[in-house]
Write a protein that holds these residues in place. Structure first.
Motif, short mmCIF file in Angstrom:
data_model
loop_
_atom_site.label_atom_id
_atom_site.label_comp_id
_atom_site.label_asym_id
_atom_site.label_seq_id
_atom_site.Cartn_x
_atom_site.Cartn_y
_atom_site.Cartn_z
N THR A 178 33.63 42.71 75.20
CA THR A 178 33.80 40.95 75.30
C THR A 178 31.47 40.58 75.36
O THR A 178 31.62 40.07 74.01
CB THR A 178 33.83 40.12 76.06
N ALA A 215 17.04 42.79 74.91
CA ALA A 215 17.24 41.65 76.43
C ALA A 215 18.63 42.43 76.92
O ALA A 215 17.61 42.07 78.45
CB ALA A 215 18.80 41.22 75.76
N MET A 255 19.61 37.31 81.95
CA MET A 255 19.42 38.64 81.15
C MET A 255 19.44 37.80 80.17
O MET A 255 19.62 36.99 79.63
CB MET A 255 20.91 39.46 81.41
N LYS A 256 18.77 38.76 78.85
CA LYS A 256 18.06 38.13 78.00
C LYS A 256 19.22 37.28 76.73
O LYS A 256 18.92 37.05 76.01
CB LYS A 256 17.47 38.83 77.43
N ASP A 257 20.39 38.35 77.44
CA ASP A 257 21.36 38.11 75.57
C ASP A 257 22.35 36.99 76.41
O ASP A 257 23.01 37.05 76.28
CB ASP A 257 22.04 39.91 75.52
N VAL A 258 22.18 36.31 77.54
CA VAL A 258 23.15 34.83 77.74
C VAL A 258 21.93 33.83 77.46
O VAL A 258 20.66 33.51 77.16
CB VAL A 258 22.39 34.53 79.34
N VAL A 259 22.87 32.69 76.53
CA VAL A 259 21.91 32.48 75.22
C VAL A 259 21.50 30.97 76.49
O VAL A 259 20.99 30.18 76.49
CB VAL A 259 23.03 31.48 73.77
N MET A 313 28.83 31.74 68.69
CA MET A 313 28.18 32.92 69.22
C MET A 313 27.27 33.05 70.62
O MET A 313 26.43 32.59 70.46
CB MET A 313 27.98 34.07 68.02
N GLY A 314 27.76 33.95 71.74
CA GLY A 314 26.55 34.22 72.47
C GLY A 314 27.69 34.28 73.63
O GLY A 314 28.87 34.19 74.12
N ASN A 315 26.61 34.57 75.32
CA ASN A 315 27.09 35.18 76.38
C ASN A 315 26.91 33.76 77.11
O ASN A 315 25.88 32.81 76.65
CB ASN A 315 26.74 36.31 76.67
N GLU A 333 22.06 38.75 86.38
CA GLU A 333 22.98 39.12 85.10
C GLU A 333 23.13 37.94 84.57
O GLU A 333 23.15 37.68 82.96
CB GLU A 333 24.75 39.61 85.30
N ASN A 386 31.65 32.33 68.99
CA ASN A 386 33.06 33.30 69.45
C ASN A 386 32.08 33.55 70.78
O ASN A 386 30.94 33.80 71.18
CB ASN A 386 32.87 34.55 69.16
N LEU A 387 32.11 33.27 72.32
CA LEU A 387 32.36 32.91 73.51
C LEU A 387 32.26 34.32 73.98
O LEU A 387 34.18 34.22 74.54
CB LEU A 387 32.14 31.77 73.60
N ALA A 388 31.63 34.51 74.90
CA ALA A 388 31.97 35.89 76.71
C ALA A 388 31.15 34.64 77.58
O ALA A 388 30.38 34.67 77.40
CB ALA A 388 31.31 37.03 75.76
N ARG A 413 31.64 33.62 81.84
CA ARG A 413 31.69 34.09 83.07
C ARG A 413 31.29 33.10 84.10
O ARG A 413 30.30 32.99 83.50
CB ARG A 413 30.99 35.55 83.02
N PHE A 465 35.38 39.08 82.89
CA PHE A 465 34.63 38.06 81.65
C PHE A 465 36.20 37.81 81.21
O PHE A 465 36.98 37.68 80.00
CB PHE A 465 33.84 39.17 80.68
N TYR A 479 18.11 43.13 68.79
CA TYR A 479 18.05 42.34 69.99
C TYR A 479 19.00 42.51 71.06
O TYR A 479 18.33 42.19 72.31
CB TYR A 479 18.43 41.12 69.46
#
Lengths: 276, 304
Positions: free
Chosen positions: B205, B220, A128-132, A1-3, A125, A96-98, A100, A78, B216
């Protein structure tokens, strides 16, 4: 899971790499070798890329550099993948990956400092914090490249720090196009045999700035080699209208190397066999 | 003793539990307020495994929402922007009744065995997006004051943010700051309020991959907004919680992909229409309402 974000200099194979990921499902359907993972494209943009992939990888159609056609970050697609990894004893894990990929200019521009607001937007971008994590593709080792890569990545780590990501962003640094004869044997221990040898300064910079748990080195070959005992690149370079384009030499024997392992680590923090 | 048992039996199982709330939905233009309400009222292709039994419109306005959903969303069309009415009292007050299947709970095993129903009655006004931009740009406007007065009647407030409009974080934070300050100034009863921060359009996505971690995701992508709301909570003015939703939902079960055809993407976020109206199943719409009504999170609703 993650961006996940894919960055790297121009022509480092970012889009070809993603196209190959998107193209994989097709390939396995045709009775390719059983692998320990399966990939599924999850949105229209990814399927469009998969459709293009056949032309790019098999037919050698020229791939327009990412970036020139984009005027804003919002036009950048994306890609979305589901990767099922099969472990021994029948254990399975789906991620599950997003993903870019950014134009190579962004990477090059880092060296000079961020000139315009578009580049700033990309960096904001990216960090950003939700990019792992980021997959950084590097490709050259000719004279001077090491110095320039290490300057760019030094700058990148500063930006990570200013975006409060210095300690929580994973970086998978990969040498791309490892089917090249000089690199292929080094794939088994990329940190020592590729980065220490060809890009020592770059490696030292990253090791100094990034916590060890968030940094790993990889070798990737989207095209792979012909056979186990015939390690010639499964790639020929054809002269196209706009310069050199790479194509698979024997499409039937296509076996990419190390495409999944960095993504798996970036998203889970766990390691899998590096050749996946 | 016998009497006492009898009494308890009756109160324990027969009547469904009722919770009511008066809600206000605020958010930027295009944050998906009307799509949220219309999808909720329409409740298409209900999943039998979902804890939601039914969603029923109670008044004419509620029925109008259902019509909107049928006439526009199901045809794959875009909703018109809601016009800002001159007075808050003119804004349509949608009333919906949501029935949930009973949950088994160890605290009250006999009651939950009898498949006790929970009914959430909500009346809800969805303000035009201009309300939010007015907050940002003009203060002391008569109309604004009128809307704020109207807001005071609400026990719960839903703040909707398009999850992909992260570049407006600072703007939203300052808007919310003004809103909360004004609310506090207007309110003399010092009532505790709940604010649900709802990230919409999570079928996208880059949002979907983190849908299970709403707090979270909010921190974020909207760090300033998050900070503002957290400090509001710490001051003891009320409580705040975070949710991820999608009015359009996903297609497929094992390999899920957005049931949305994107029309545009920009600083304001994304606009899209439904891709396959026949398989339209929204995600996470009831979870924030349950929390606003009861103050508890519903585990099953959080899953979808």
């Amino acid at each position: 899971m993650g961006n996940i974000r894919v960055i790297g200099p121009r022509s480092s194979g970012k889009t070809t790499y993603l196209a190959a990921l998107a193209y994989q499902p097709e390939q396995t359907k045709r009775g390719g070798r059983a692998k320990n993972y399966t990939i599924q494209a999850l949105n229209d943009e990814t399927r469009e890329l998969a459709a293009k992939a056949e032309n790019i990888i098999v037919e050698g159609d020229s791939l327009e550099p990412t970036g020139l056609q984009y005027r804003t970050i919002d036009e950048l697609p994306f890609y979305s993948f589901n990767i099922d990894v099969n472990f021994i004893l029948g254990k399975r894990e789906g991620i599950n990956l997003a993903i870019r990929d950014y134009p190579g200019e962004i990477f090059d521009e880092l060296e000079l400092g961020l000139a315009n607001s578009l580049y700033q937007e990309f960096i904001d971008e990216c960090l950003m914090k939700d990019v792992v994590g980021c997959l950084i593709l590097l490709t050259e080792w000719k004279k001077g490249t090491d110095k320039s890569y290490s300057r760019v990545l030094e700058r990148f780590t500063e930006l990570m720090d200013s975006h409060d990501r210095a300690n929580d962003l994973r970086l998978a640094v990969a040498m791309s196009k490892c089917e090249r004869g000089e690199l292929w044997p080094g794939r088994l221990d990329p940190e020592v045999d590729l980065f220490d040898v060809h890009l020592p300064k770059t490696k030292a910079t990253l090791r100094a700035k990034i916590p060890a748990k968030n940094l790993r080195f990889y070798a990737i070959s989207t095209f792979g080699v012909l056979r186990r005992n015939d390690p010639r690149p499964n790639r020929v370079d054809e002269m196209g209208t706009d310069g050199r384009n790479s194509v698979l030499r024997e499409a039937r024997r296509w076996k990419p190397y190390g495409m999944i392992a960095p993504l798996y680590w970036l998203s889970t923090g766990k390691r899998m066999k590096d050749d996946a | 003793m016998l009497d006492w048992l009898k009494k308890n039996k009756i109160t324990g199982s027969s009547e469904p539990r009722q919770s009511s709330a008066v809600l206000r939905v605020i958010g930027d233009r295009g944050s998906g307020k009307t799509a949220y309400m219309a999808s909720l009222a329409r409740w298409p292709n209900a999943d039998t495994a979902s804890p939601v039994q039914t969603v029923n419109p109670v008044n004419d306005e509620g029925n109008e929402l259902v019509r909107k959903a049928q006439d526009l969303l199901e045809q794959g069309l875009e909703l018109e922007p809601t016009q800002l009415d001159a007075r808050a009292s003119d804004v349509k007050d949608y009333t919906l009744s949501i029935t949930l299947k009973g949950q088994f709970s160890w605290k009250n095993p006999t009651a939950s065995m009898a498949s006790q129903l929970v009914t959430l009655n909500i009346s809800c006004k969805d303000y035009a997006g201009e309300f939010f931009s007015d907050l940002l740009h003009q203060a002391g406007d008569f109309r604004l004051q009128d809307y704020l007065e109207d807001c005071l009647q609400a026990t719960g407030i839903m703040v909707l943010l398009d999850g992909s409009s992260y570049r407006k974080d600072l703007e939203y934070a300052s808007g919310l700051d003004k809103f909360l300050t004004a609310l506090d100034r207007t309110d003399i009863s010092a009532e505790q309020r709940r604010i649900a921060l709802v990230l919409t359009k999570c079928e996208q996505t880059e949002l979907w991959v983190n849908r299970h971690k709403p707090a979270y995701l909010a921190s974020a992508r909207f760090p300033q907004v998050h900070r503002k709301l957290q400090s509001w909570q710490q001051m003891g003015a009320g409580s705040i919680d975070y949710f991820t939703t999608s009015a359009f939902g996903m297609l497929g079960t094992r390999f899920q992909e957005p049931n949305a055809q994107r029309l545009s993407r920009g600083v304001d976020g994304v606009t899209s229409v439904i891709k396959d109206p026949k398989r339209w199943r929204p995600f996470g719409l009831v979870a924030p309402i349950y929390w606003l009504c009861t103050g508890n999170r519903h585990k099953e609703l959080d899953k979808g």
